[in-house]
Design an enzyme around this catalytic site. Structure first.
Site, PDB file in Angstrom:
ATOM      1  N   HIS A  38       0.829  -1.209   0.000  1.00 21.29           N
ATOM      2  CA  HIS A  38       0.000   0.000   0.000  1.00 21.29           C
ATOM      3  C   HIS A  38       0.869   1.266   0.000  1.00 21.29           C
ATOM      4  CE1 HIS A  38       0.943   0.811   4.235  1.00 21.29           C
ATOM      5  NE2 HIS A  38       0.751  -0.492   4.459  1.00 21.29           N
ATOM      6  N   GLU A 124      -3.204  -7.104   7.500  1.00 22.85           N
ATOM      7  CA  GLU A 124      -1.941  -6.823   8.187  1.00 22.85           C
ATOM      8  C   GLU A 124      -1.795  -7.725   9.407  1.00 22.85           C
ATOM      9  OE1 GLU A 124       1.104  -6.018   8.319  1.00 22.85           O
ATOM     10  OE2 GLU A 124       0.978  -3.835   8.091  1.00 22.85           O
TER      11      GLU A 124
END
Length: 256
Positions: A38, A124
């Site tokens: 990201h 995550e």
């Protein structure tokens, strides 16, 4: 016609058929995987803390949005049209993918109509809710890969999730194989899988796909925001940094 003449006609045909069969079983399952981290998040920039806003809700900074659009422009629309795209469901990865697609030239209407695969297995690593500073000594003692955060996960836990994801990804690609492979004429343009996710997940993905050891994993540095890591048959890569069997990888960063 003599037996020698008959064999001289048949043997080349057998050799050709053998080559076709070899190509079919050797290349039918090959594809390219692109791992994209990201863009810069507000936590990366020190503007928020995940324990205050929720890790899944952290947004990109303006720099992060710009990084995503730049990555999309470098990839190009053509490369993404027929790609399989997977992503973590977190806000920063969703916004990164949207930025990539817009940067590549897709309209919002085209993006809304695309088939995108969100998978919670790509989230995550969960760092728990206890103060991280109080766990540094324990993490050093038990080793980075194995230490499980209080109320959270360890990289070893993430390895288990990524293993589940790679298994489902492989089955998905087997099902979709006819989209890029013809048993009579060999492979068409190889299909590409894009995975927009998180740095640690991508290091674990490389470790799992190439069957790296824990020591080899420890040498991998986290990718920068919007970095792209490519996993593909080694013969398709210009400068593979690691090769295991037929697979190679490039775009990695290593710890000194």
């Amino acid at each position: 016609m003599s037996m020698f003449s008959i064999l001289s006609l048949i043997l080349p045909l057998i050799a050709v058929m053998g080559w076709i069969i070899h190509r079919y079983f050797q290349d039918r399952d090959l594809f390219v995987i692109k791992l994209i981290r990201h863009g810069q998040s507000m936590e990366n920039a020190g503007e928020v803390r995940s324990k205050d806003v929720g890790d899944q809700a952290i947004e990109l900074t303006e720099t992060g949005h710009s990084q995503a659009r730049a990555r999309g422009a470098s990839i190009g629309k053509k490369a993404l049209v027929d790609a399989f795209i997977f992503l973590s469901p977190y806000r920063r990865t969703v916004d990164t993918l949207i930025g990539i697609l817009r940067g590549a030239g897709f309209t919002d209407g085209e993006i809304a109509a695309m088939k995108l695969y969100q998978d919670p297995l790509l989230r995550e690593m969960e760092a728990g809710y206890a103060p991280l500073a109080e766990q540094v000594e324990k993490r050093t003692l038990h080793r980075y890969f194995y230490y499980r955060f209080d109320g959270g996960e360890s990289p070893a836990d993430v390895y288990d999730r990524i293993s589940s994801f790679t298994g489902s990804l492989w089955r998905f690609l087997q099902k979709e194989r006819s989209a890029w492979y013809s048993p009579l004429f060999g492979k068409k343009a190889p299909r590409t899988v894009y995975i927009v996710g998180h740095g640690l997940d991508h290091r674990i993905f490389v470790m799992r796909w190439l069957h790296l050891t824990v020591d080899e994993f420890d040498r991998l540095e986290n990718p920068d925001n919007c970095d792209e890591i490519t996993i593909a048959p080694a013969k398709w890569l210009d400068q593979p940094q690691l090769v295991r069997g037929r697979w190679g990888v490039q775009g990695l960063r290593f710890r000194l």
